[in-house]
Motif scaffolding. Sequence first.
Motif, PDB file in Angstrom:
ATOM      1  N   PRO A  11       0.859  -1.190   0.000  1.00  0.00           N
ATOM      2  CA  PRO A  11       0.000   0.000   0.000  1.00  0.00           C
ATOM      3  C   PRO A  11       0.895   1.241   0.000  1.00  0.00           C
ATOM      4  O   PRO A  11       1.698   1.437   0.913  1.00  0.00           O
ATOM      5  CB  PRO A  11      -0.785  -0.108   1.324  1.00  0.00           C
ATOM      6  N   ALA A  12       0.746   2.041  -1.046  1.00  0.00           N
ATOM      7  CA  ALA A  12       1.628   3.209  -1.213  1.00  0.00           C
ATOM      8  C   ALA A  12       0.812   4.439  -1.605  1.00  0.00           C
ATOM      9  O   ALA A  12       1.335   5.384  -2.180  1.00  0.00           O
ATOM     10  CB  ALA A  12       2.680   2.909  -2.284  1.00  0.00           C
ATOM     11  N   ALA A  13      -0.488   4.409  -1.317  1.00  0.00           N
ATOM     12  CA  ALA A  13      -1.377   5.461  -1.823  1.00  0.00           C
ATOM     13  C   ALA A  13      -1.647   6.572  -0.816  1.00  0.00           C
ATOM     14  O   ALA A  13      -2.494   7.429  -1.056  1.00  0.00           O
ATOM     15  CB  ALA A  13      -2.696   4.837  -2.285  1.00  0.00           C
ATOM     16  N   GLY A  14      -0.928   6.560   0.296  1.00  0.00           N
ATOM     17  CA  GLY A  14      -1.153   7.605   1.301  1.00  0.00           C
ATOM     18  C   GLY A  14      -0.680   8.959   0.799  1.00  0.00           C
ATOM     19  O   GLY A  14       0.259   9.052   0.005  1.00  0.00           O
ATOM     20  N   ARG A  18       1.061  14.177   7.040  1.00  0.00           N
ATOM     21  CA  ARG A  18       1.801  14.422   8.282  1.00  0.00           C
ATOM     22  C   ARG A  18       3.276  14.721   8.011  1.00  0.00           C
ATOM     23  O   ARG A  18       3.962  15.313   8.818  1.00  0.00           O
ATOM     24  CB  ARG A  18       1.659  13.222   9.244  1.00  0.00           C
ATOM     25  N   LYS A  25       3.877  10.365   0.142  1.00  0.00           N
ATOM     26  CA  LYS A  25       5.016   9.932   0.970  1.00  0.00           C
ATOM     27  C   LYS A  25       5.875   8.865   0.294  1.00  0.00           C
ATOM     28  O   LYS A  25       7.103   8.885   0.380  1.00  0.00           O
ATOM     29  CB  LYS A  25       4.466   9.418   2.300  1.00  0.00           C
ATOM     30  N   GLY A  77      -6.933   3.437  -2.874  1.00  0.00           N
ATOM     31  CA  GLY A  77      -8.218   4.029  -2.484  1.00  0.00           C
ATOM     32  C   GLY A  77      -8.030   5.156  -1.483  1.00  0.00           C
ATOM     33  O   GLY A  77      -6.906   5.503  -1.131  1.00  0.00           O
ATOM     34  N   LYS A  78      -9.163   5.686  -1.012  1.00  0.00           N
ATOM     35  CA  LYS A  78      -9.114   6.790  -0.029  1.00  0.00           C
ATOM     36  C   LYS A  78      -8.590   6.291   1.313  1.00  0.00           C
ATOM     37  O   LYS A  78      -7.870   6.986   2.011  1.00  0.00           O
ATOM     38  CB  LYS A  78     -10.515   7.368   0.167  1.00  0.00           C
ATOM     39  N   LEU A  79      -8.992   5.063   1.675  1.00  0.00           N
ATOM     40  CA  LEU A  79      -8.542   4.466   2.933  1.00  0.00           C
ATOM     41  C   LEU A  79      -7.506   3.394   2.640  1.00  0.00           C
ATOM     42  O   LEU A  79      -7.544   2.768   1.568  1.00  0.00           O
ATOM     43  CB  LEU A  79      -9.732   3.806   3.656  1.00  0.00           C
ATOM     44  N   ARG A  80      -6.620   3.143   3.619  1.00  0.00           N
ATOM     45  CA  ARG A  80      -5.607   2.108   3.435  1.00  0.00           C
ATOM     46  C   ARG A  80      -6.259   0.758   3.123  1.00  0.00           C
ATOM     47  O   ARG A  80      -5.800   0.015   2.242  1.00  0.00           O
ATOM     48  CB  ARG A  80      -4.727   2.014   4.679  1.00  0.00           C
ATOM     49  N   SER A  83      -7.085   0.475  -0.433  1.00  0.00           N
ATOM     50  CA  SER A  83      -5.886   0.269  -1.259  1.00  0.00           C
ATOM     51  C   SER A  83      -5.501  -1.214  -1.256  1.00  0.00           C
ATOM     52  O   SER A  83      -5.201  -1.790  -2.309  1.00  0.00           O
ATOM     53  CB  SER A  83      -4.725   1.115  -0.736  1.00  0.00           C
ATOM     54  N   ASP A 102       3.739  -1.862   4.179  1.00  0.00           N
ATOM     55  CA  ASP A 102       3.647  -0.421   3.924  1.00  0.00           C
ATOM     56  C   ASP A 102       4.883   0.109   3.200  1.00  0.00           C
ATOM     57  O   ASP A 102       6.017  -0.129   3.655  1.00  0.00           O
ATOM     58  CB  ASP A 102       3.552   0.340   5.255  1.00  0.00           C
ATOM     59  N   ALA A 103       4.648   0.886   2.144  1.00  0.00           N
ATOM     60  CA  ALA A 103       5.766   1.571   1.472  1.00  0.00           C
ATOM     61  C   ALA A 103       6.517   2.436   2.478  1.00  0.00           C
ATOM     62  O   ALA A 103       7.730   2.619   2.382  1.00  0.00           O
ATOM     63  CB  ALA A 103       5.227   2.427   0.331  1.00  0.00           C
ATOM     64  N   ALA A 104       5.779   2.949   3.461  1.00  0.00           N
ATOM     65  CA  ALA A 104       6.381   3.854   4.450  1.00  0.00           C
ATOM     66  C   ALA A 104       7.379   3.139   5.373  1.00  0.00           C
ATOM     67  O   ALA A 104       8.164   3.790   6.045  1.00  0.00           O
ATOM     68  CB  ALA A 104       5.274   4.498   5.281  1.00  0.00           C
ATOM     69  N   LYS A 204       7.939   3.173  10.712  1.00  0.00           N
ATOM     70  CA  LYS A 204       7.112   3.817   9.677  1.00  0.00           C
ATOM     71  C   LYS A 204       7.529   5.279   9.522  1.00  0.00           C
ATOM     72  O   LYS A 204       7.514   6.039  10.483  1.00  0.00           O
ATOM     73  CB  LYS A 204       5.632   3.722  10.037  1.00  0.00           C
TER      74      LYS A 204
HETATM   75  O1  C5P Z   1      -1.348   6.571   6.709  1.00  0.00           O
HETATM   76  P1  C5P Z   1      -0.421   5.490   7.167  1.00  0.00           P
HETATM   77  O2  C5P Z   1       0.933   6.019   7.515  1.00  0.00           O
HETATM   78  O3  C5P Z   1      -0.976   4.591   8.219  1.00  0.00           O
HETATM   79  O4  C5P Z   1      -0.203   4.587   5.897  1.00  0.00           O
HETATM   80  C1  C5P Z   1       0.472   3.357   5.951  1.00  0.00           C
HETATM   81  C2  C5P Z   1       0.711   2.888   4.521  1.00  0.00           C
HETATM   82  O5  C5P Z   1      -0.529   2.745   3.854  1.00  0.00           O
HETATM   83  C3  C5P Z   1       1.565   3.860   3.707  1.00  0.00           C
HETATM   84  O6  C5P Z   1       2.541   3.137   2.982  1.00  0.00           O
HETATM   85  C4  C5P Z   1       0.541   4.547   2.808  1.00  0.00           C
HETATM   86  O7  C5P Z   1       1.083   4.928   1.543  1.00  0.00           O
HETATM   87  C5  C5P Z   1      -0.497   3.452   2.624  1.00  0.00           C
HETATM   88  N1  C5P Z   1      -1.857   3.997   2.341  1.00  0.00           N
HETATM   89  C6  C5P Z   1      -2.525   3.586   1.196  1.00  0.00           C
HETATM   90  N2  C5P Z   1      -3.771   4.111   0.902  1.00  0.00           N
HETATM   91  C7  C5P Z   1      -4.334   5.025   1.710  1.00  0.00           C
HETATM   92  C8  C5P Z   1      -3.675   5.437   2.898  1.00  0.00           C
HETATM   93  C9  C5P Z   1      -2.431   4.907   3.199  1.00  0.00           C
HETATM   94  O8  C5P Z   1      -2.010   2.766   0.430  1.00  0.00           O
HETATM   95  N3  C5P Z   1      -5.524   5.520   1.362  1.00  0.00           N
END
Ligand code: C5P
Length: 221
Positions: A11-14, A18, A25, A77-80, A83, A102-104, A204
């Motif tokens: 998941p890399a869509a955040g 912050r 990110k 998506g909008k939420l993790r 995604s 998480d990509a983070a 993270k």
């Molecule tokens: O927001 P948070 O730091 O918890 O996100 C953790 C991971 O989920 C990150 O790698 C972020 O890119 C990913 N993410 C995502 N889709 C979102 C929100 C977060 O893929 N809508």
Amino acid sequence: MSHANTAVIIPAAGSGERLGVGIPKALVEVSGQTLLERAVRNISAVAQLIVIAAPPGFEEQIKKFFTEPSVVVVTGGKLRSESVANALKVISPDYQFVLVHDAARAFAPTELAERVLSELIQGQRAVIPALEVIDTIKVVNAEGFVIDTPDRSALRAIQTPQGFAVDVLKQAHATGSDATDDAALVAQLGIPVKTIIGEPLARKITTLADLTWARELVGQS
Ligand code: C5P
């Protein structure tokens, strides 16, 4: 170690709000490499397929980072949870295991993914890395007053990669529920989730202080 039936979801869509650098990110660079590229390189040894959930509008840019056919990019998506669910759709039932990472957490060592996978191969259906918490954690109400102090010895800070049997993760996401990690959705099904010892390097990257830590880690301050 690699297992012939393992897929990885990144998941890399955040948005990285912050971090406040104005770009998603996952696309922030540390010593000339984006967090996403590092996350993929560090986990690729255990996977036959890597599915990246990209920030909407950044799919083509991300595809250019990875020429290997084993890397697939979908729209996040909008939420993790959305995604991860979008990425899961392209993972066929032929795959036995899936690691969500998480990509983070770009600096998580390959060895951590190997330990997660090893538990799955031995028969666990949900495996997550966990670190003991150092601070005392309190539950507070909306007005900021303390309402509970959970026993610290029973608390853990949870990381990724989180590993699952593919059918278990598909079942968990079929509910359409949201949570801040995948293990929470799996636990809601009543499936046991095993913790293993986590890894400080799997931190993270969320704030500028985390980014400074990362840059110092690779010797670029
Ligand atoms: O927001 P948070 O730091 O918890 O996100 C953790 C991971 O989920 C990150 O790698 C972020 O890119 C990913 N993410 C995502 N889709 C979102 C929100 C977060 O893929 N809508």
